[in-house]
Design a protein around this motif. Structure first.
Motif, PDB file in Angstrom:
ATOM      1  N   LEU A  24       0.809  -1.189   0.059  1.00  0.00           N
ATOM      2  CA  LEU A  24      -0.095  -0.022   0.046  1.00  0.00           C
ATOM      3  C   LEU A  24       0.998   1.188   0.140  1.00  0.00           C
ATOM      4  O   LEU A  24       1.761   1.409   1.040  1.00  0.00           O
ATOM      5  N   ASP A  26       1.227   5.261  -0.391  1.00  0.00           N
ATOM      6  CA  ASP A  26       0.809   6.503  -0.084  1.00  0.00           C
ATOM      7  C   ASP A  26       1.577   7.617  -0.738  1.00  0.00           C
ATOM      8  O   ASP A  26       2.806   7.567  -0.351  1.00  0.00           O
ATOM      9  N   HIS A  37      -2.764   7.936   8.194  1.00  0.00           N
ATOM     10  CA  HIS A  37      -2.807   7.205   6.992  1.00  0.00           C
ATOM     11  C   HIS A  37      -3.172   5.480   7.609  1.00  0.00           C
ATOM     12  O   HIS A  37      -3.138   5.383   8.745  1.00  0.00           O
ATOM     13  N   ALA A  41       0.993   1.306   5.560  1.00  0.00           N
ATOM     14  CA  ALA A  41       1.193   2.077   4.116  1.00  0.00           C
ATOM     15  C   ALA A  41       2.441   2.520   4.352  1.00  0.00           C
ATOM     16  O   ALA A  41       3.113   2.989   5.291  1.00  0.00           O
TER      17      ALA A  41
END
Length: 59
Positions: A24, A26, A37, A41
């Motif tokens: 993941l 960001d 968040h 991430a």
């Protein structure tokens, strides 16, 4: 072969619930990331993301 895929938030939630083999990423600024968040991430700012950065995830 590893690929990158941009998905909506709803699609992402469904994928994370059914598959644990993902990264993941960001791409918001460090300030935005630190304001909140998704746990797990990885933050890499979109404006400074390089091909070398991408290599970290493709190895």
């Amino acid at each position: 072969m590893n690929t990158f895929k941009s998905v909506s938030m709803d699609e992402g939630l469904k994928l994370m619930a059914s598959d644990k083999d993902f990264v993941l990423l960001d791409v918001r600024t460090p300030e935005e990331f630190s304001s909140g968040h998704i746990p797990g991430a990885i933050q890499l700012t979109n404006e400074t993301f390089t091909k070398q950065d991408a290599g970290i995830f493709l190895s």
